[in-house]
Design a protein around this motif. Structure first.
Motif, PDB file in Angstrom:
ATOM      1  N   MET A   1       2.858  32.268 -31.387  1.00  0.00           N
ATOM      2  CA  MET A   1       4.112  31.473 -31.704  1.00  0.00           C
ATOM      3  C   MET A   1       5.235  32.314 -32.066  1.00  0.00           C
ATOM      4  SD  MET A   1       5.516  28.801 -30.901  1.00  0.00           S
ATOM      5  CE  MET A   1       5.665  27.117 -30.908  1.00  0.00           C
ATOM      6  N   ASN A   2       4.692  33.467 -33.164  1.00  0.00           N
ATOM      7  CA  ASN A   2       5.621  34.358 -33.870  1.00  0.00           C
ATOM      8  C   ASN A   2       6.256  35.208 -32.446  1.00  0.00           C
ATOM      9  OD1 ASN A   2       5.516  33.185 -36.401  1.00  0.00           O
ATOM     10  ND2 ASN A   2       4.006  34.885 -36.755  1.00  0.00           N
ATOM     11  N   LYS A   3       5.471  35.673 -31.670  1.00  0.00           N
ATOM     12  CA  LYS A   3       6.231  36.673 -30.487  1.00  0.00           C
ATOM     13  C   LYS A   3       7.079  35.724 -29.651  1.00  0.00           C
ATOM     14  CE  LYS A   3       4.679  39.445 -26.684  1.00  0.00           C
ATOM     15  NZ  LYS A   3       6.037  39.637 -26.419  1.00  0.00           N
ATOM     16  N   LEU A   4       6.679  34.556 -29.390  1.00  0.00           N
ATOM     17  CA  LEU A   4       7.729  33.629 -28.511  1.00  0.00           C
ATOM     18  C   LEU A   4       8.918  33.431 -29.491  1.00  0.00           C
ATOM     19  CD1 LEU A   4       8.373  31.781 -26.265  1.00  0.00           C
ATOM     20  CD2 LEU A   4       7.281  29.759 -27.750  1.00  0.00           C
ATOM     21  N   PHE A   5       8.947  33.178 -30.590  1.00  0.00           N
ATOM     22  CA  PHE A   5      10.163  33.064 -31.546  1.00  0.00           C
ATOM     23  C   PHE A   5      10.783  34.239 -31.708  1.00  0.00           C
ATOM     24  CE2 PHE A   5      12.399  33.283 -35.752  1.00  0.00           C
ATOM     25  CZ  PHE A   5      13.083  32.126 -35.558  1.00  0.00           C
ATOM     26  N   SER A   6      10.333  35.693 -31.550  1.00  0.00           N
ATOM     27  CA  SER A   6      11.123  36.787 -31.599  1.00  0.00           C
ATOM     28  C   SER A   6      11.535  36.935 -30.361  1.00  0.00           C
ATOM     29  CB  SER A   6      10.166  37.984 -32.316  1.00  0.00           C
ATOM     30  OG  SER A   6       9.193  38.287 -31.454  1.00  0.00           O
ATOM     31  N   GLU A  54       7.264  29.734 -12.632  1.00  0.00           N
ATOM     32  CA  GLU A  54       6.477  30.210 -13.623  1.00  0.00           C
ATOM     33  C   GLU A  54       5.551  29.340 -14.446  1.00  0.00           C
ATOM     34  OE1 GLU A  54       5.129  33.573 -13.775  1.00  0.00           O
ATOM     35  OE2 GLU A  54       6.157  33.930 -11.844  1.00  0.00           O
ATOM     36  N   ALA A  55       6.460  28.458 -15.014  1.00  0.00           N
ATOM     37  CA  ALA A  55       5.764  27.545 -16.080  1.00  0.00           C
ATOM     38  C   ALA A  55       4.690  26.674 -15.531  1.00  0.00           C
ATOM     39  CB  ALA A  55       6.765  26.764 -16.671  1.00  0.00           C
ATOM     40  N   PRO A  64      -1.739  26.272 -20.013  1.00  0.00           N
ATOM     41  CA  PRO A  64      -0.567  25.743 -20.389  1.00  0.00           C
ATOM     42  C   PRO A  64       0.203  26.185 -21.567  1.00  0.00           C
ATOM     43  CG  PRO A  64      -2.170  24.052 -21.088  1.00  0.00           C
ATOM     44  CD  PRO A  64      -2.812  25.348 -20.090  1.00  0.00           C
ATOM     45  N   HIS A  65      -0.524  26.868 -22.394  1.00  0.00           N
ATOM     46  CA  HIS A  65      -0.090  27.395 -23.737  1.00  0.00           C
ATOM     47  C   HIS A  65       0.721  28.900 -23.214  1.00  0.00           C
ATOM     48  CE1 HIS A  65      -4.028  29.575 -22.681  1.00  0.00           C
ATOM     49  NE2 HIS A  65      -3.467  30.465 -23.290  1.00  0.00           N
ATOM     50  N   ARG A  66       0.692  29.378 -22.071  1.00  0.00           N
ATOM     51  CA  ARG A  66       1.561  30.728 -21.785  1.00  0.00           C
ATOM     52  C   ARG A  66       2.848  30.062 -20.830  1.00  0.00           C
ATOM     53  NH1 ARG A  66      -0.578  34.917 -18.422  1.00  0.00           N
ATOM     54  NH2 ARG A  66       0.855  35.977 -19.533  1.00  0.00           N
ATOM     55  N   ALA A  67       3.056  28.955 -20.420  1.00  0.00           N
ATOM     56  CA  ALA A  67       4.196  28.308 -19.729  1.00  0.00           C
ATOM     57  C   ALA A  67       5.403  28.706 -20.224  1.00  0.00           C
ATOM     58  CB  ALA A  67       4.153  26.847 -19.822  1.00  0.00           C
ATOM     59  N   ALA A  68       5.598  28.700 -21.719  1.00  0.00           N
ATOM     60  CA  ALA A  68       6.852  28.946 -22.496  1.00  0.00           C
ATOM     61  C   ALA A  68       7.134  30.662 -22.395  1.00  0.00           C
ATOM     62  CB  ALA A  68       6.931  28.298 -23.815  1.00  0.00           C
ATOM     63  N   ASP A  69       5.883  31.380 -22.611  1.00  0.00           N
ATOM     64  CA  ASP A  69       6.253  32.932 -22.572  1.00  0.00           C
ATOM     65  C   ASP A  69       6.457  33.055 -21.055  1.00  0.00           C
ATOM     66  OD1 ASP A  69       5.430  33.262 -25.171  1.00  0.00           O
ATOM     67  OD2 ASP A  69       3.242  33.328 -24.588  1.00  0.00           O
ATOM     68  N   ARG A  70       5.874  32.543 -20.271  1.00  0.00           N
ATOM     69  CA  ARG A  70       6.385  33.195 -18.874  1.00  0.00           C
ATOM     70  C   ARG A  70       7.476  32.538 -18.236  1.00  0.00           C
ATOM     71  NH1 ARG A  70       1.074  32.305 -15.005  1.00  0.00           N
ATOM     72  NH2 ARG A  70       2.544  33.203 -13.398  1.00  0.00           N
TER      73      ARG A  70
END
Length: 89
Positions: A1-6, A54-55, A64-70
């Motif tokens: 989650m920290n990587k997504l935030f940054s 992509e999501a 599904p946990h990668r949807a936001a990152d992608r």
């Protein structure tokens, strides 16, 4: 989650730069300003569609946990590309 935030913060900062550069180009008017306005709209629609795909692909792949990152990666790539294009003199 920290990587997504940054990654989101970074993209937001770069997006603000792109917005400023685009507004300056549009404000100059003329054919270049109109072209930039049309390009901006076309790019936003295409980015939204591509990010949604992509999501959805993440969900369909059982991740599904990668949807936001992608989805964010799609936007970040486009924002970076626009910054490079608009920064050219």
């Amino acid at each position: 989650m920290n990587k997504l935030f940054s990654d989101t913060l970074k993209m937001g900062f770069v997006a603000n730069q792109v917005i400023g550069l685009r507004l300056m180009k549009i404000a100059t008017g003329g054919a270049r300003g109109r072209r930039e306005s049309r390009l901006m709209i076309d790019e936003k629609i295409k980015a939204a569609v591509d990010a949604s795909i992509e999501a959805a692909m993440s969900v369909l792949a059982g991740q599904p946990h990668r949807a936001a990152d992608r989805a964010l990666a799609v936007y970040a790539k486009r924002v970076d590309r626009n910054l490079r294009r608009l920064s050219k003199r």
